[in-house]
Design an enzyme around this catalytic site. Structure first.
Site, mmCIF file in Angstrom:
data_model
loop_
_atom_site.group_PDB
_atom_site.id
_atom_site.type_symbol
_atom_site.label_atom_id
_atom_site.label_comp_id
_atom_site.label_asym_id
_atom_site.label_seq_id
_atom_site.Cartn_x
_atom_site.Cartn_y
_atom_site.Cartn_z
ATOM 1 N N LYS A 1 55.149 24.467 154.151
ATOM 2 C CA LYS A 1 54.456 24.553 155.427
ATOM 3 C C LYS A 1 53.018 25.012 155.171
ATOM 4 C CE LYS A 1 54.799 26.979 159.881
ATOM 5 N NZ LYS A 1 55.692 27.792 160.736
ATOM 6 N N ARG B 1 62.035 33.716 167.220
ATOM 7 C CA ARG B 1 61.195 34.613 168.006
ATOM 8 C C ARG B 1 61.906 35.053 169.285
ATOM 9 N NH1 ARG B 1 55.603 31.784 168.765
ATOM 10 N NH2 ARG B 1 56.857 29.887 168.677
ATOM 11 N N GLU C 1 62.867 22.543 165.401
ATOM 12 C CA GLU C 1 62.783 23.807 164.669
ATOM 13 C C GLU C 1 62.870 24.916 165.704
ATOM 14 O OE1 GLU C 1 59.334 26.498 162.640
ATOM 15 O OE2 GLU C 1 59.294 24.364 162.129
#
Length: 217
Positions: free
Chosen positions: A133, A49, A45
């Site tokens: 999640k 960022r 993943e």
């Protein structure tokens, strides 16, 4: 949601841990992917960022097709577009942003939004999403919270992420409500910046072995 959403979730369950990765340069993508693949951990993943995320995903998808590779920390429609254009196979978000989630659904992009309360779960179920999640896992109460929050929602399963490491991952995976865990301890930015890909490979292999042993017991 479409069949790909379920297929990706099944792969999460088979693998058990999804490395959550921040890259500062696209050039780190393939050495990192090779380290994970060599360790028997074919998933990544890549978080949005950093500005390197989209190109890193593109390179992995193009040159390492055996790697399950998606985009994390996706916060906007524009990032969804960038992830999709790069070939990301799934999108993960830290929270439940209806604009982002609905856009992914409209595009047919498998999306796994973050929740830690009943309202988020019900927003997801309303859209046909049952794999979510759970974030931030430890700060939100950990396993006791997952047990409590999943009780009214029997079909919901979680990818638990946040504060998870080798000391507690098996406790999470032992829960019927958890299909996989997200983890960053095996791919710390400091190791990536140091180009310590052998160490990342070894840590990944240890994580894979831990999960396999835990599932046998």
């Amino acid at each position: 949601m479409n069949q790909e959403y379920a297929r990706i979730a099944d792969r999460f369950g088979e693998i058990g841990i999804i490395p959550v990765i921040k890259l500062s340069s696209p050039g780190q993508a393939l050495p990192l992917a090779d380290a994970l693949l060599d360790a028997g951990l074919p998933a990544a993943e890549i978080t949005f960022r950093s500005d390197a995320a989209a190109e890193a995903i593109r390179r992995i998808r193009r040159d390492r097709p055996d790697m399950l590779c998606g985009a994390g920390t996706v916060l906007s429609r524009e990032q969804v577009d960038a992830a999709r254009d790069a070939g990301a196979q799934f999108v993960v978000a830290p929270g439940f942003n209806p604009t982002v989630v609905d856009y992914c659904i409209d595009l047919g992009m498998p999306v796994y939004p973050g929740v830690n309360n009943p309202m988020g779960i019900e927003f997801a179920l309303e859209r046909g999403l049952s794999i979510l999640k759970f974030f931030p896992a430890e700060a939100s109460g950990g396993i006791p919270m997952i047990k409590a929050i999943s009780a009214p929602y029997g079909d919901v399963r979680f990818i638990a992420t946040g504060g998870i490491g080798p000391g507690n991952i098996l406790s999470y995976l032992a829960s019927d409500a958890v299909i996989a865990c997200g983890g960053s301890w095996i791919v710390k930015p400091s190791l990536i910046e140091a180009e310590a890909f052998d160490e990342i490979r070894d840590l990944s292999a240890e994580a894979v072995s831990l999960i396999r042993e835990g599932r046998r017991s």
